[in-house]
Design a protein around this motif. Structure first.
Motif: not given
Length: 253
Positions: A89-104
């Motif tokens: 359960a701790g994986v999706p939030g971090f992965v999504a945050g990482m993807v959006r961070h890199m996109r930003s």
């Protein structure tokens, strides 16, 4: 002397709010009002997300010996279920945050507030794990299973999030529905099953600090607070799944 200072520093860190991100702290009424809800499956993306959750649920149930029947599962089975669930359960939030961070960074523009909410979710799930680790010391086989599952799930979720963030958030919404269901049954087992002692066993100090529980809080109180967290993640991800990638995060004030 040095050991005493190390212990003191560890205790000071435990009771410091500086190192944790924002997270809800619930009233008794909010805890008791938490209920299982299910969002109807509509459209192909919802169908894919829900089917994947059902598939994962079957694997978790089989691997941890889980059953919905009250009074069957032992304390060890419950801890296996909960700890393994929280490592995923701790994986999706971090992965999504990482993807959006890199996109930003890549697009040289703001993220509209999504990153904060996603990282808060990831840390919240990790705190669930750290709390229940106070009740369980996993063996090498369990740790190997966690390692393999994390490796597969992280990469799969990463690729899926690149392709369809909406489907991924819907997936997490349905996954959290399942988590609320699991913790609701756990509370019933505390009342009527084989883990009644969780109703009187003291809550770990980390849980008392994190959820600001009372000094006499029990493990049952911790389970209730975790269930409320999962319900919050459920509702948040179902809302995010309805948004477009560049829509502002409605949970940021």
């Amino acid at each position: 002397m040095q050991n005493a200072l190390q212990v003191q520093h560890a205790q000071d860190a435990l009771h410091s709010k500086d190192y944790v991100l924002f997270h809800p702290v619930y009233t008794k009424e909010e805890i008791e009002a938490t209920k299982f809800t299910h969002r109807s499956v509509t459209g192909i993306k919802d169908s894919i997300a829900y089917a994947l959750v059902r598939l994962m649920r079957f694997g978790f149930d089989t691997g941890t010996g889980y059953t919905d029947k009250v009074g069957i599962m032992t304390e060890q089975q419950w801890l296996n279920r909960i700890v393994f669930l929280e490592t995923v359960a701790g994986v999706p939030g971090f992965v999504a945050g990482m993807v959006r961070h890199m996109r930003s960074l890549r697009l040289l523009r703001r993220d509209h507030g999504w990153i904060h909410t996603l990282l808060e979710e990831a840390e919240n799930e990790r705190m669930h794990l750290l709390t229940f680790m106070k009740l369980k010391n996993p063996g090498p086989f369990f740790r190997m299973a966690v390692l393999l599952t994390q490796g597969m799930f992280f990469n799969a979720y990463f690729l899926c999030y690149l392709l369809s963030p909406q489907t991924c958030h819907r997936f997490v919404g349905y996954l959290e529905e399942s988590a609320v269901h699991t913790y609701t049954l756990c509370l019933k087992d505390i009342e009527h099953g084989r883990i009644k002692h969780w109703g009187t066993s003291p809550a770990p100090d980390i849980a008392k600090f994190y959820w600001q529980l009372g000094e006499n809080a029990t493990v049952k109180d911790v389970v209730a607070a975790v269930r409320a967290d999962e319900a919050d993640h459920r509702d948040t991800n179902h809302v995010l799944a309805n948004l477009q990638r560049d829509d502002p995060n409605p949970f940021v004030k």
